[in-house]
Design an enzyme around this catalytic site. Structure first.
Site, PDB file in Angstrom:
ATOM      1  N   GLU B  50       0.816  -1.216   0.000  1.00  0.00           N
ATOM      2  CA  GLU B  50       0.000   0.000   0.000  1.00  0.00           C
ATOM      3  C   GLU B  50       0.850   1.267   0.000  1.00  0.00           C
ATOM      4  O   GLU B  50       0.422   2.306  -0.492  1.00  0.00           O
ATOM      5  CB  GLU B  50      -0.955   0.003   1.202  1.00  0.00           C
ATOM      6  CG  GLU B  50      -2.089  -1.019   1.097  1.00  0.00           C
ATOM      7  CD  GLU B  50      -1.709  -2.403   1.598  1.00  0.00           C
ATOM      8  OE1 GLU B  50      -0.514  -2.640   1.888  1.00  0.00           O
ATOM      9  OE2 GLU B  50      -2.610  -3.257   1.706  1.00  0.00           O
ATOM     10  N   PHE B 112     -12.065  -7.234  13.797  1.00  0.00           N
ATOM     11  CA  PHE B 112     -11.000  -7.753  12.931  1.00  0.00           C
ATOM     12  C   PHE B 112     -10.548  -6.684  11.942  1.00  0.00           C
ATOM     13  O   PHE B 112     -11.360  -6.081  11.259  1.00  0.00           O
ATOM     14  CB  PHE B 112     -11.503  -8.995  12.190  1.00  0.00           C
ATOM     15  CG  PHE B 112     -10.491  -9.518  11.203  1.00  0.00           C
ATOM     16  CD1 PHE B 112      -9.264 -10.002  11.642  1.00  0.00           C
ATOM     17  CD2 PHE B 112     -10.751  -9.510   9.845  1.00  0.00           C
ATOM     18  CE1 PHE B 112      -8.319 -10.463  10.743  1.00  0.00           C
ATOM     19  CE2 PHE B 112      -9.817  -9.973   8.938  1.00  0.00           C
ATOM     20  CZ  PHE B 112      -8.595 -10.447   9.391  1.00  0.00           C
ATOM     21  N   GLN B 113      -9.246  -6.470  11.879  1.00  0.00           N
ATOM     22  CA  GLN B 113      -8.644  -5.482  10.981  1.00  0.00           C
ATOM     23  C   GLN B 113      -9.228  -4.082  11.147  1.00  0.00           C
ATOM     24  O   GLN B 113      -9.375  -3.341  10.187  1.00  0.00           O
ATOM     25  CB  GLN B 113      -8.729  -5.934   9.523  1.00  0.00           C
ATOM     26  CG  GLN B 113      -7.900  -7.197   9.285  1.00  0.00           C
ATOM     27  CD  GLN B 113      -7.567  -7.432   7.837  1.00  0.00           C
ATOM     28  OE1 GLN B 113      -8.401  -7.199   6.968  1.00  0.00           O
ATOM     29  NE2 GLN B 113      -6.361  -7.900   7.566  1.00  0.00           N
ATOM     30  N   LYS B 162     -17.528  -0.963   5.671  1.00  0.00           N
ATOM     31  CA  LYS B 162     -17.937  -1.962   4.677  1.00  0.00           C
ATOM     32  C   LYS B 162     -19.443  -1.983   4.439  1.00  0.00           C
ATOM     33  O   LYS B 162     -19.899  -2.064   3.302  1.00  0.00           O
ATOM     34  CB  LYS B 162     -17.460  -3.346   5.125  1.00  0.00           C
ATOM     35  CG  LYS B 162     -17.768  -4.418   4.103  1.00  0.00           C
ATOM     36  CD  LYS B 162     -17.089  -5.732   4.411  1.00  0.00           C
ATOM     37  CE  LYS B 162     -17.364  -6.736   3.293  1.00  0.00           C
ATOM     38  NZ  LYS B 162     -16.661  -8.010   3.518  1.00  0.00           N
ATOM     39  N   MET B 477      24.182   9.384   2.566  1.00  0.00           N
ATOM     40  CA  MET B 477      23.879  10.658   3.219  1.00  0.00           C
ATOM     41  C   MET B 477      24.155  10.563   4.719  1.00  0.00           C
ATOM     42  O   MET B 477      24.637  11.514   5.343  1.00  0.00           O
ATOM     43  CB  MET B 477      22.419  11.031   2.942  1.00  0.00           C
ATOM     44  CG  MET B 477      22.019  12.396   3.436  1.00  0.00           C
ATOM     45  SD  MET B 477      23.087  13.698   2.815  1.00  0.00           S
ATOM     46  CE  MET B 477      22.200  14.262   1.380  1.00  0.00           C
TER      47      MET B 477
HETATM   48  C1  LIG Z   1      18.145  14.912   2.050  1.00  0.00           C
HETATM   49  C2  LIG Z   1      17.416  16.192   1.788  1.00  0.00           C
HETATM   50  C3  LIG Z   1      18.119  17.367   1.579  1.00  0.00           C
HETATM   51  C4  LIG Z   1      17.462  18.551   1.266  1.00  0.00           C
HETATM   52  N1  LIG Z   1      18.200  19.668   0.962  1.00  0.00           N
HETATM   53  C5  LIG Z   1      17.577  20.756   0.460  1.00  0.00           C
HETATM   54  C6  LIG Z   1      18.309  21.868  -0.044  1.00  0.00           C
HETATM   55  O1  LIG Z   1      19.534  21.892  -0.037  1.00  0.00           O
HETATM   56  N2  LIG Z   1      17.614  22.908  -0.574  1.00  0.00           N
HETATM   57  C7  LIG Z   1      16.252  22.923  -0.628  1.00  0.00           C
HETATM   58  O2  LIG Z   1      15.677  23.866  -1.146  1.00  0.00           O
HETATM   59  N3  LIG Z   1      15.534  21.917  -0.122  1.00  0.00           N
HETATM   60  C8  LIG Z   1      16.163  20.822   0.398  1.00  0.00           C
HETATM   61  N4  LIG Z   1      15.400  19.761   0.851  1.00  0.00           N
HETATM   62  C9  LIG Z   1      13.942  19.862   0.785  1.00  0.00           C
HETATM   63  C10 LIG Z   1      13.342  20.568   1.996  1.00  0.00           C
HETATM   64  O3  LIG Z   1      13.260  19.652   3.060  1.00  0.00           O
HETATM   65  C11 LIG Z   1      11.919  21.107   1.673  1.00  0.00           C
HETATM   66  O4  LIG Z   1      11.109  20.065   1.232  1.00  0.00           O
HETATM   67  C12 LIG Z   1      11.917  22.166   0.596  1.00  0.00           C
HETATM   68  O5  LIG Z   1      12.952  23.097   0.789  1.00  0.00           O
HETATM   69  C13 LIG Z   1      10.593  22.890   0.583  1.00  0.00           C
HETATM   70  O6  LIG Z   1      10.430  23.512  -0.648  1.00  0.00           O
HETATM   71  P1  LIG Z   1       9.464  24.765  -0.828  1.00  0.00           P
HETATM   72  O7  LIG Z   1       9.867  25.844   0.095  1.00  0.00           O
HETATM   73  O8  LIG Z   1       9.469  25.044  -2.275  1.00  0.00           O
HETATM   74  O9  LIG Z   1       8.064  24.302  -0.286  1.00  0.00           O
HETATM   75  P2  LIG Z   1       6.964  23.247  -0.727  1.00  0.00           P
HETATM   76  O10 LIG Z   1       6.961  22.163   0.274  1.00  0.00           O
HETATM   77  O11 LIG Z   1       7.031  22.883  -2.138  1.00  0.00           O
HETATM   78  O12 LIG Z   1       5.675  24.126  -0.399  1.00  0.00           O
HETATM   79  C14 LIG Z   1       5.074  24.908  -1.338  1.00  0.00           C
HETATM   80  C15 LIG Z   1       4.639  26.239  -0.779  1.00  0.00           C
HETATM   81  O13 LIG Z   1       3.910  26.889  -1.800  1.00  0.00           O
HETATM   82  C16 LIG Z   1       2.605  27.177  -1.362  1.00  0.00           C
HETATM   83  N5  LIG Z   1       1.689  26.964  -2.472  1.00  0.00           N
HETATM   84  C17 LIG Z   1       1.186  25.811  -2.937  1.00  0.00           C
HETATM   85  N6  LIG Z   1       0.389  26.027  -3.985  1.00  0.00           N
HETATM   86  C18 LIG Z   1       0.381  27.350  -4.194  1.00  0.00           C
HETATM   87  C19 LIG Z   1      -0.268  28.205  -5.134  1.00  0.00           C
HETATM   88  N7  LIG Z   1      -1.068  27.731  -6.099  1.00  0.00           N
HETATM   89  N8  LIG Z   1      -0.064  29.538  -5.038  1.00  0.00           N
HETATM   90  C20 LIG Z   1       0.746  30.050  -4.058  1.00  0.00           C
HETATM   91  N9  LIG Z   1       1.384  29.295  -3.163  1.00  0.00           N
HETATM   92  C21 LIG Z   1       1.209  27.956  -3.231  1.00  0.00           C
HETATM   93  C22 LIG Z   1       2.339  26.280  -0.185  1.00  0.00           C
HETATM   94  O14 LIG Z   1       1.387  26.846   0.679  1.00  0.00           O
HETATM   95  C23 LIG Z   1       3.730  26.140   0.423  1.00  0.00           C
HETATM   96  O15 LIG Z   1       3.977  27.183   1.326  1.00  0.00           O
HETATM   97  C24 LIG Z   1      16.060  18.574   1.208  1.00  0.00           C
HETATM   98  C25 LIG Z   1      15.343  17.404   1.467  1.00  0.00           C
HETATM   99  C26 LIG Z   1      15.995  16.212   1.729  1.00  0.00           C
HETATM  100  C27 LIG Z   1      15.201  14.989   1.950  1.00  0.00           C
HETATM  101  C1  LIG Z   2      12.284   5.770   5.389  1.00  0.00           C
HETATM  102  C2  LIG Z   2      13.534   6.471   5.747  1.00  0.00           C
HETATM  103  N1  LIG Z   2      14.362   5.950   6.696  1.00  0.00           N
HETATM  104  C3  LIG Z   2      15.515   6.586   7.012  1.00  0.00           C
HETATM  105  C4  LIG Z   2      15.871   7.745   6.408  1.00  0.00           C
HETATM  106  C5  LIG Z   2      17.178   8.467   6.787  1.00  0.00           C
HETATM  107  N2  LIG Z   2      18.086   8.526   5.630  1.00  0.00           N
HETATM  108  C6  LIG Z   2      18.202   9.613   4.844  1.00  0.00           C
HETATM  109  S1  LIG Z   2      19.241   9.418   3.579  1.00  0.00           S
HETATM  110  C7  LIG Z   2      19.597   7.835   4.055  1.00  0.00           C
HETATM  111  C8  LIG Z   2      20.555   7.015   3.264  1.00  0.00           C
HETATM  112  C9  LIG Z   2      20.044   6.612   1.939  1.00  0.00           C
HETATM  113  O1  LIG Z   2      20.903   5.646   1.373  1.00  0.00           O
HETATM  114  P1  LIG Z   2      20.865   5.328  -0.167  1.00  0.00           P
HETATM  115  O2  LIG Z   2      19.496   5.102  -0.626  1.00  0.00           O
HETATM  116  O3  LIG Z   2      21.843   4.237  -0.448  1.00  0.00           O
HETATM  117  O4  LIG Z   2      21.338   6.688  -0.813  1.00  0.00           O
HETATM  118  P2  LIG Z   2      22.776   7.414  -0.819  1.00  0.00           P
HETATM  119  O5  LIG Z   2      22.714   8.469   0.247  1.00  0.00           O
HETATM  120  O6  LIG Z   2      23.808   6.394  -0.540  1.00  0.00           O
HETATM  121  O7  LIG Z   2      22.868   7.992  -2.176  1.00  0.00           O
HETATM  122  C10 LIG Z   2      18.898   7.504   5.213  1.00  0.00           C
HETATM  123  C11 LIG Z   2      19.009   6.231   5.929  1.00  0.00           C
HETATM  124  C12 LIG Z   2      14.966   8.261   5.446  1.00  0.00           C
HETATM  125  N3  LIG Z   2      15.193   9.423   4.825  1.00  0.00           N
HETATM  126  N4  LIG Z   2      13.835   7.595   5.124  1.00  0.00           N
END
Ligand SMILES: Cc1cc2nc3c(=O)[nH]c(=O)nc-3n(C[C@H](O)[C@H](O)[C@H](O)COP(=O)(O)OP(=O)(O)OC[C@H]3O[C@@H](n4cnc5c(N)ncnc54)[C@H](O)[C@@H]3O)c2cc1C
Ligand SMILES: Cc1ncc(C[n+]2csc(CCOP(=O)(O)OP(=O)(O)O)c2C)c(N)n1
Ligand SMILES: [Mg+2]
Lengths: 163, 564
Positions: B50, B112-113, B162, B477
């Site tokens: 799912e 159940f479930q 259901k 990471m």
């Molecule tokens: C490993 C990892 C590393 C990351 N590193 C970075 C990084 O270096 N840089 C980075 O930028 N992010 C990074 N992120 C992502 C970060 O966590 C956020 O998800 C991201 O920065 C949010 O993007 P955003 O501000 O565009 O918001 P979004 O989450 O895309 O939100 C959208 C915004 O727009 C608004 N909105 C939606 N629809 C409309 C509309 N029609 N009109 C007006 N407003 C609207 C919403 O209300 C909201 O405030 C990383 C994520 C991970 C997992």
């Molecule tokens: C479901 C979930 N569990 C744990 C994490 C924490 N986490 C972020 S990046 C990462 C490593 C990912 O490893 P891989 O897919 O091999 O990518 P790589 O960073 O090596 O490119 C982990 C464990 C996560 N983001 N999501």
């Protein structure tokens, strides 16, 4: 700052848990929360008391407004308003404190609504700080039980929270 | 004529324009599955989990702009879907998720479930509904789609006991719906827009910082027009990539923790920041105290709660991005005032100087495959025109940095929740929506194993996804943080006992390739792309020691980057 926020919500099962969940999930504090139906059976009215900086209160009202079940809200504290809370206090009168307790209750415009040979039950209505002040006058040993209704509030003058 | 709740369900989806749903059957939804069986208007995709169903619907939604639809059974079906729902919630993706529920008279009975689906999903949905009467099914479905797709989009759960799917009622689907408690704002305040334009025109060091809202609000064209008219630099968040063409001169790259040097430096030094559909996430701002110290800030967002949540802004504008940008363009066209071209020229000189650092350079002569090189080559081989989904980790950041997205809805990743396991099922949703497009899933050996079972779904529906596994034999990471901040104590960041991904792909009926030499990268990618109707799993054995640069360490300001 302390704020009293009144909310009109769809009278749906689960509406209350959406508000309570929002506060716990976002780490906002709730000092008190009351909820009851209104004259319109499809709406219920909730009053909550919370504390926070202006920024936090702004976020709280925005987040509450974002809940789909919230129809309208008002921060009572933004204007003149009347705040009321009801309190029931059961006190141990012993043999020698009956007079003093009665006098105190009168001063705070309380009413003694139940009496036994050892206890009074006092009903008191007012703003939260008045109820606090009354409790302050009591020796903690005297207090058997305190029940507070939580705050409700209404704006003064023409201002009103209605659809 | 009265029909069953299950029949109402199917008809309502059809009337809502739903063509495809993702799901997994079980006891509580059997009436519905029976009704699905006897029709051919709505295609049901059977995933293998799912979570996969919700991510697939999410990928479908992100790549099309239409809501993704999911159906799962009660109890474990619903709880398995929660990760996908939370993923969509954090990135504001419109989904409608139908969960089965035990019959109404058994609710609350530990039947159940049984699980409290409304309670469990409440914190990660835009809204949810429990339907208790067959005559409410159609109108609730209407409301669910309305809430999911309007305003700030998000997932909506509809819990269906259901018994009501067997009960009978007349079917009629409302044309329109209005809800007194839900009235999203579309048009920005004219006075605020005027003030914003005035501030923007007076800027000497302006900066557009745009996010996922531009993609969600289909405003890439207006943004591009406005930025070009002003000749101001544009940076995108991870969620906003593709909202402005990445190959355009005015694009300075992604900003934030792993953003480019020029984007972050320009943020730090700008005097007017124009934030559009972005939510000042902590991965973007770094240390809030040090964020944009000299800027006046305009913020356009449809959600008032996004405004001044993390950073106090000077000119808030609540409204739909596209409307607001168009209003700004109109004002610009009517007015005589022009940007200060002298100042802007100087600003560009400064930015180009930062740019000349070439912060995304990497070792081109290595004997090991550099992950950056794989993505550079993927970009080349696909002419920059693929749909790219990703998982979470280093590979995600490299994909964001090196695949230059010129169009919106091409870059599909989990930014807010950062859900490992998202990439492959999301790619299925994308491929189902765009049958002839190239869909690449950039992943890591850690992430891919979280939803690997979906390879079976890909075979069943002949989805020719190209999986780019950047196999560094570690949770890269995590390893990177341990190297930087835990003195190289690599606690549990190594992936031992990896499967043979080539054989694994083959056993699922797909093509597997392993590539371990840089000189084979391009030919392998080309070969894979030529296998137009096959899923190809490309296992690239990459340099394990490679890190993602630049990086703003936690607590740092945007001008405090670690460069390579
Ligand atoms: C490993 C990892 C590393 C990351 N590193 C970075 C990084 O270096 N840089 C980075 O930028 N992010 C990074 N992120 C992502 C970060 O966590 C956020 O998800 C991201 O920065 C949010 O993007 P955003 O501000 O565009 O918001 P979004 O989450 O895309 O939100 C959208 C915004 O727009 C608004 N909105 C939606 N629809 C409309 C509309 N029609 N009109 C007006 N407003 C609207 C919403 O209300 C909201 O405030 C990383 C994520 C991970 C997992
Ligand atoms: C479901 C979930 N569990 C744990 C994490 C924490 N986490 C972020 S990046 C990462 C490593 C990912 O490893 P891989 O897919 O091999 O990518 P790589 O960073 O090596 O490119 C982990 C464990 C996560 N983001 N999501
Ligand atoms: Mg890895």
């Amino acid at each position: 700052m302390r704020h009293i926020i009144s909310i009109l919500m769809e009278n749906e099962a689960g509406a209350l848990s959406r508000v309570a969940g929002l506060f716990s999930a976002r780490g906002y504090n709730i000092e008190s929360l009351t909820v009851a139906p209104t004259e319109d059976p499809s709406l219920s009215r909730m009053t909550l008391v919370t504390r926070g900086t202006d920024e936090i209160i702004e976020q709280i009202t925005k987040q509450l407004n974002k809940l789909i079940d919230v129809v309208k809200l008002m921060d009572m504290t933004e204007g003149p308003h009347i705040e009321r809370e009801m309190m029931l206090v059961k006190v141990n009168t012993g043999d020698d404190r009956r007079e003093e307790l009665k006098r105190n209750s009168d001063i705070f415009r309380g009413r003694i609504i139940d009496v036994t040979d050892k206890t009074y039950t006092i009903e008191l209505t007012g703003a939260g700080d008045k109820l606090d002040a009354f409790l302050e006058t009591l020796d903690p040993e005297v207090i058997i039980e305190v029940v507070r209704s939580g705050v409700s509030g209404i704006a003064r003058g023409d201002r009103a929270l209605k659809l | 004529m009265e029909v069953t709740g299950a029949e109402i369900f199917v008809r309502a989806l059809h009337d809502e324009g739903v063509e495809i749903i993702f799901g997994y059957p079980g006891g509580a939804v059997l009436h519905i599955y029976d009704a699905l069986y006897t029709q051919d208007k709505i295609q049901h995709i059977l995933t293998r989990h799912e979570q996969g169903a919700t991510h697939a619907a999410d990928g479908y939604a992100r790549s099309t702009g239409k809501p993704g639809v999911v159906i799962v059974t009660s109890g474990p079906g619903a709880t398995n879907a929660v990760t996908g729902i939370a993923t969509a919630y954090m990135d504001s993706i419109p989904l409608v998720v139908f969960t089965g529920q035990v019959p109404t008279h058994l609710i609350g009975n530990d039947a159940f479930q049984e699980a409290d689906n409304i309670g469990i999903t409440r914190p990660c949905v835009k809204h949810n509904f429990l339907v208790k009467d067959v005559s409410d099914i159609a109108v609730t479905i209407k409301k669910a789609f309305y809430v999911a797709t309007t305003g700030r989009p998000g997932p909506v759960v509809v819990d269906l006991p259901k018994d009501i799917t067997a009960h009978k009622a007349e079917y009629s689907y409302p044309e329109n719906i209005s809800m007194r408690s839900y009235n999203p704002v579309h048009v920005g305040h004219a006075g605020q827009i005027k003030r914003a334009v005035k501030l923007m025109l007076g800027a000497r060091r302006p900066m557009f910082y745009t996010g996922g809202g531009v993609i969600l609000g289909n405003a890439a064209a207006s943004l591009t027009e406005l930025a070009r008219a002003l000749d101001y630099p544009v940076t995108n968040t991870l969620m906003g990539l593709g909202g402005y063409p990445a190959t355009d001169r005015q694009f300075v790259g992604m900003l934030g923790m792993h953003g480019t040097y020029e984007a972050n430096m320009a943020m730090h030094h700008c005097d007017v920041l124009i934030a559009i559909g972005a939510r000042f996430d902590d991965r973007v701002t770094g240390n809030i105290e040090k964020f944009c110290p000299t800027a006046k800030i305009v913020h356009v967002d449809i959600d008032p709660a996004s405004i001044s949540k993390n950073v106090k802004v000077d000119i808030p504008i609540v409204g739909c991005v596209d409307n607001v940008l168009k209003a700004m363009l109109k004002l610009l066209g009517e007015g005589k005032r022009q940007p200060d071209s002298g100042a802007i020229k100087e600003w560009w000189q400064q930015i180009d100087e930062w740019r000349s650092k070439d912060c995304l350079k990497y070792d081109q002569g290595s004997e090991l495959i550099k992950p950056q090189y794989v993505l550079d080559t993927l970009y080349k081989v696909t002419d920059g025109d693929a749909y790219v989904t990703s998982d979470v980790g280093q590979h995600q950041m490299w994909a964001a940095q090196y695949y230059r997205f010129d169009k919106p809805r091409r870059w599909i990743n989990s930014g807010g929740l950062g859900t490992m396991g998202f990439g492959l099922p999301a790619a299925m949703g994308v491929q189902l929506a765009h049958r002839d497009a190239t869909v690449a899933c950039v992943t890591g050996e850690g992430s891919i194993q979280m939803c690997i079972q979906e390879l079976s779904t890909c075979l069943q529906y002949a989805l020719p996804i190209k999986i780019i596994n950047l196999n560094n034999r570690c949770l890269g990471m995590v390893r990177q943080w341990q190297e930087f901040f835990y003195q190289g104590r690599y606690a549990m960041s190594y992936m031992d006992a990896l499967p043979d991904f080539v054989k694994l792909a083959e056993s699922y009926g797909h093509v597997g390739m392993q590539i371990d030499k840089p000189e084979d990268v391009e030919s392998a990618l080309k070969e894979a792309m030529q296998l137009k109707d096959r899923l190809v799993f490309m296992d690239f054995i990459t340099d394990q020691t490679e890190n993602v640069y630049p990086m703003i360490p936690a607590g740092g300001g945007q001008n405090e980057m670690i460069l390579i």
